[in-house]
Scaffold this motif. Structure first.
Motif, short mmCIF file in Angstrom:
data_model
loop_
_atom_site.label_atom_id
_atom_site.label_comp_id
_atom_site.label_asym_id
_atom_site.label_seq_id
_atom_site.Cartn_x
_atom_site.Cartn_y
_atom_site.Cartn_z
N ILE A 82 0.84 -1.20 0.00
CA ILE A 82 0.00 0.00 0.00
C ILE A 82 0.87 1.25 0.00
O ILE A 82 0.56 2.25 -0.66
N GLY A 83 2.00 1.22 0.72
CA GLY A 83 2.91 2.37 0.74
C GLY A 83 3.46 2.68 -0.64
O GLY A 83 3.53 3.86 -1.05
N ILE A 84 3.85 1.65 -1.39
CA ILE A 84 4.35 1.86 -2.75
C ILE A 84 3.24 2.37 -3.65
O ILE A 84 3.45 3.30 -4.45
N ALA A 85 2.03 1.79 -3.52
CA ALA A 85 0.91 2.24 -4.36
C ALA A 85 0.55 3.70 -4.08
O ALA A 85 0.33 4.49 -5.00
N VAL A 86 0.51 4.09 -2.81
CA VAL A 86 0.19 5.47 -2.44
C VAL A 86 1.29 6.42 -2.91
O VAL A 86 1.03 7.54 -3.34
N GLY A 87 2.55 5.95 -2.85
CA GLY A 87 3.64 6.78 -3.32
C GLY A 87 3.64 6.98 -4.82
O GLY A 87 4.01 8.05 -5.32
N GLN A 94 -4.63 10.41 -2.22
CA GLN A 94 -5.76 11.23 -1.79
C GLN A 94 -6.87 10.38 -1.19
O GLN A 94 -7.58 10.83 -0.28
N LEU A 95 -7.01 9.15 -1.69
CA LEU A 95 -8.07 8.27 -1.20
C LEU A 95 -7.71 7.60 0.12
O LEU A 95 -8.54 7.55 1.05
N LEU A 96 -6.49 7.09 0.25
CA LEU A 96 -6.14 6.23 1.38
C LEU A 96 -5.35 6.93 2.48
O LEU A 96 -5.53 6.64 3.67
N ASP A 97 -4.43 7.82 2.11
CA ASP A 97 -3.48 8.35 3.09
C ASP A 97 -4.14 9.07 4.27
O ASP A 97 -3.72 8.87 5.41
N PRO A 98 -5.16 9.92 4.06
CA PRO A 98 -5.77 10.59 5.24
C PRO A 98 -6.31 9.61 6.28
O PRO A 98 -6.10 9.79 7.49
N THR A 99 -6.97 8.55 5.82
CA THR A 99 -7.53 7.56 6.75
C THR A 99 -6.41 6.80 7.47
O THR A 99 -6.47 6.59 8.69
N ILE A 100 -5.39 6.41 6.71
CA ILE A 100 -4.28 5.66 7.32
C ILE A 100 -3.54 6.51 8.34
O ILE A 100 -3.18 6.04 9.43
N GLN A 101 -3.30 7.78 8.01
CA GLN A 101 -2.60 8.66 8.95
C GLN A 101 -3.43 8.89 10.21
O GLN A 101 -2.87 9.02 11.31
N MET A 102 -4.74 8.94 10.07
CA MET A 102 -5.62 9.10 11.23
C MET A 102 -5.53 7.86 12.13
O MET A 102 -5.39 7.97 13.35
N LEU A 103 -5.57 6.67 11.51
CA LEU A 103 -5.47 5.43 12.29
C LEU A 103 -4.10 5.29 12.94
O LEU A 103 -3.97 4.73 14.04
N PHE A 143 6.25 4.69 1.49
CA PHE A 143 5.69 5.89 0.85
C PHE A 143 6.78 6.96 0.68
O PHE A 143 6.96 7.54 -0.41
N LEU A 144 7.53 7.23 1.76
CA LEU A 144 8.59 8.24 1.69
C LEU A 144 9.70 7.80 0.74
O LEU A 144 10.28 8.63 0.02
N GLY A 145 10.00 6.50 0.72
CA GLY A 145 11.03 6.01 -0.18
C GLY A 145 10.68 6.25 -1.63
O GLY A 145 11.53 6.67 -2.43
N VAL A 146 9.42 5.99 -1.99
CA VAL A 146 8.98 6.22 -3.38
C VAL A 146 9.02 7.71 -3.72
O VAL A 146 9.50 8.10 -4.78
N ARG A 147 8.55 8.54 -2.80
CA ARG A 147 8.52 9.97 -3.07
C ARG A 147 9.91 10.60 -3.10
O ARG A 147 10.08 11.68 -3.64
N ASN A 148 10.91 9.92 -2.53
CA ASN A 148 12.28 10.43 -2.56
C ASN A 148 13.07 9.96 -3.79
O ASN A 148 14.22 10.35 -3.96
#
Length: 257
Positions: A82-87, A94-103, A143-148
């Motif tokens: 999921i981290g790679i997909a979100v990245g 936009q769909l998953l990250d807000p919910t995951i960060q809240m949890l 997620f951070l690895g993909v964005r970097n």
């Protein structure tokens, strides 16, 4: 030369634990510590030896390791994917990250009673709790690895007409590997933490149960054995990931102190 460097590194890493154990044993010998509450390392070793000889320790350790590994594999694999997909995909972020960060901000100890209510004291609640703990470190670091990853690498991949699968396997994963391995180390440590919580809350087998049972019968030496076992196995799993880092990140020319 390499053996000498390795021996020095092991000696330096062992210096503080050995010193603490020596001071601890001396404090017990000179009656500075109550042996009922703080049994000496030699007494603890005798308890450890008795548990190894009877097979009790290996029985409970095998169950705890299996729980931790199954929970880590489920939660870690989910966090990685999921981290790679979100990245990679902004819509997915936009769909998953807000919910995951809240949890992610909800303390695991607050969720534990719910897991027990929903799934009981069986294996499912323990494995799900461990999986949830292992999920977030790998998710965030993947997620951070993909964005970097350098955007120029994606441009090169497009020029070479890489498929999306080849972009992930040839570009994204190698470039994001330092973050992914860091996330793996954090996930493993959190998995052991969640295992302790799960087994202390309610179990009839495992190292956590062993500690709880020993506490009830004032077997303080066995409590220390359980704590040391968690520390040693946790260190071994962390060292295993460090070996992977050394093999997979040989191409990095990073400062080593």
């Amino acid at each position: 030369m390499m053996r000498k460097v390795k021996a020095i590194r092991i000696a330096l890493g062992s210096a503080i634990p050995v010193l603490v154990l020596a001071i601890w044993q001396l404090a017990v010998e000179f009656d500075l510590l109550n042996p009922m509450l703080f049994p000496g390392p030699i007494s603890i070793f005798h308890d450890f030896y008795d548990m190894v000889r009877s097979g009790e320790l290996f029985h409970h350790l095998g169950i705890s390791v299996m729980r931790a590994m199954v929970g880590f594999l489920i939660g870690g694999a989910s966090g990685l994917i999921i981290g790679i997909a979100v990245g990679l995909f902004r819509r997915t972020e936009q769909l998953l990250d807000p919910t995951i960060q809240m949890l992610r901000t909800v303390p695991l100890l607050a969720i534990t009673p719910l897991f027990i209510l929903w799934f009981g004291f069986g294996e499912l609640s323990k494995i799900l709790l461990i999986s949830m703990g292992a999920f977030f470190p790998l998710y965030v670091n993947s997620f951070l690895g993909v964005r970097n990853v350098d955007a120029k690498l994606f441009d090169v991949a497009r020029v070479l007409e890489f498929s999306r699968l080849h972009q992930i396997t040839k570009v994204v994963l190698p470039a994001a590997m330092p973050n992914i391995l860091l996330g793996m180390r954090l996930s493993l440590s959190v998995s052991w933490l969640c295992l302790v919580v799960a087994e202390l809350m309610g179990a009839d087998q495992g190292i956590g149960y062993l500690i709880q049972d020993a506490r009830a019968y004032l077997r303080t030496g066995v409590v220390f054995v359980g704590i040391f076992i968690f520390a040693i196995v946790g260190k071994l799993t962390d060292s295993l990931v460090r070996v992977l880092e050394a093999k997979l990140l040989k191409w990095q020319d990073s400062y080593r102190g």
